[in-house]
Write a protein that holds these residues in place. Structure first.
Motif, PDB file in Angstrom:
ATOM      1  N   ASN A 125       3.306  13.685   7.374  1.00  0.00           N
ATOM      2  CA  ASN A 125       1.920  13.951   7.794  1.00  0.00           C
ATOM      3  C   ASN A 125       1.299  15.128   7.050  1.00  0.00           C
ATOM      4  N   ARG A 159       4.224  10.665  -2.808  1.00  0.00           N
ATOM      5  CA  ARG A 159       3.160  10.357  -1.851  1.00  0.00           C
ATOM      6  C   ARG A 159       3.761   9.795  -0.563  1.00  0.00           C
ATOM      7  N   ILE A 214       3.296  11.284   3.221  1.00  0.00           N
ATOM      8  CA  ILE A 214       2.772  10.462   4.328  1.00  0.00           C
ATOM      9  C   ILE A 214       3.726  10.556   5.518  1.00  0.00           C
ATOM     10  N   THR A 235       0.863  -1.176   0.000  1.00  0.00           N
ATOM     11  CA  THR A 235       0.000   0.000   0.000  1.00  0.00           C
ATOM     12  C   THR A 235       0.905   1.232   0.000  1.00  0.00           C
ATOM     13  N   SER A 236       0.334   2.396  -0.212  1.00  0.00           N
ATOM     14  CA  SER A 236       1.134   3.620  -0.179  1.00  0.00           C
ATOM     15  C   SER A 236       1.738   3.846   1.207  1.00  0.00           C
ATOM     16  N   VAL A 237       1.001   3.529   2.249  1.00  0.00           N
ATOM     17  CA  VAL A 237       1.519   3.687   3.614  1.00  0.00           C
ATOM     18  C   VAL A 237       2.660   2.691   3.855  1.00  0.00           C
ATOM     19  N   GLU A 238       2.499   1.460   3.408  1.00  0.00           N
ATOM     20  CA  GLU A 238       3.578   0.474   3.543  1.00  0.00           C
ATOM     21  C   GLU A 238       4.819   0.913   2.756  1.00  0.00           C
ATOM     22  N   HIS A 245      -2.147  12.606   1.001  1.00  0.00           N
ATOM     23  CA  HIS A 245      -2.696  11.243   1.011  1.00  0.00           C
ATOM     24  C   HIS A 245      -3.887  11.157   1.958  1.00  0.00           C
ATOM     25  N   HIS A 246      -4.927  10.473   1.513  1.00  0.00           N
ATOM     26  CA  HIS A 246      -6.133  10.303   2.352  1.00  0.00           C
ATOM     27  C   HIS A 246      -6.370   8.815   2.593  1.00  0.00           C
ATOM     28  N   GLN A 247      -6.716   8.466   3.804  1.00  0.00           N
ATOM     29  CA  GLN A 247      -7.009   7.068   4.155  1.00  0.00           C
ATOM     30  C   GLN A 247      -8.503   6.907   4.326  1.00  0.00           C
TER      31      GLN A 247
END
Length: 157
Positions: free
Chosen positions: A151, A144, A148, A81-84, A155-157
Motif C-alpha cells: 500500500n 510496482r 501495491i 494489470t499491475s494489481v493482478e 502506483h495510482h489507480q
C-alpha cells in the motif's frame, strides 16, 4: 522467496542498464531479487530457429533448480494489470515456493522442453519490445507489484 529474472543475452544500452539497476536496488527492500544473464549463442548462422531454441533451452535448464517455479514472458501468455500481477506475486509467496524464476527467451522464443517445464506464461503486451527493454519493464513491474502489496504511494489507480 527469491525472484530471479533469467534472460538470454546482455543489455547493450548503458542507459537501460542503469534504469534496471535502479529498480533492482529498490526491490532489495522487499524481496531477494537477482538478474542472471545467459550469454547469446555463438555461431548461429548455420542453426535453424528450432535448433537455436533447443540450444538456448539447454542453457536455461542448467540454471534451474528442480524446485524452481518457472514463469515465461511470452507473447501468447496471459495479460495482467499491475494489481493482478501483484496478487500473482502474493499467491506465489503464500504458496511457500523457494524461488520464482521469470524467463525472457531469445529472439525466437522457447524450446518445447522449456514450455513443458513452465508453470505459466505472462504477456506484457500484444506489442513487441526489444528483449533489453523487457528486462526493464519486468523489473519495474515486480517493484510496482510489491509497492501495491505494501500500500505504498508508487502506483495510482
Amino acid at each position: 522467496m527469491t525472484i530471479k529474472l533469467l534472460a538470454i543475452g546482455k543489455t547493450d544500452s548503458s542507459q537501460l542498464q542503469e534504469l534496471i539497476e535502479v529498480y533492482q536496488k529498490r526491490l532489495q527492500h522487499y524481496i531477494n531479487f537477482e538478474i542472471e544473464l545467459i550469454p547469446d549463442l555463438k555461431k548461429t548462422k548455420n542453426l535453424s530457429e528450432d535448433q537455436q531454441k533447443d540450444k538456448e533451452g539447454e542453457l536455461i535448464l542448467k540454471r534451474l533448480a528442480p524446485t524452481d517455479v518457472l514463469i515465461l514472458f511470452d507473447e501468447k501468455g496471459k495479460q495482467l494489470t499491475s494489481v493482478e500481477f501483484s496478487t500473482f506475486l502474493q499467491k506465489k509467496m503464500n504458496s511457500g515456493i523457494k524461488q520464482l524464476v521469470f524467463l525472457i527467451g531469445g529472439p525466437y522464443g522457447f524450446s518445447n522442453e522449456i514450455y513443458s517445464k513452465a508453470s505459466g506464461k505472462i504477456s506484457l503486451s500484444k506489442m513487441t519490445f526489444s528483449h533489453q527493454m523487457v528486462r526493464l519493464f519486468i523489473t519495474e513491474q515486480i517493484y510496482r507489484g510489491y509497492t501495491i502489496l505494501k500500500n505504498e504511494p508508487y502506483h495510482h489507480q
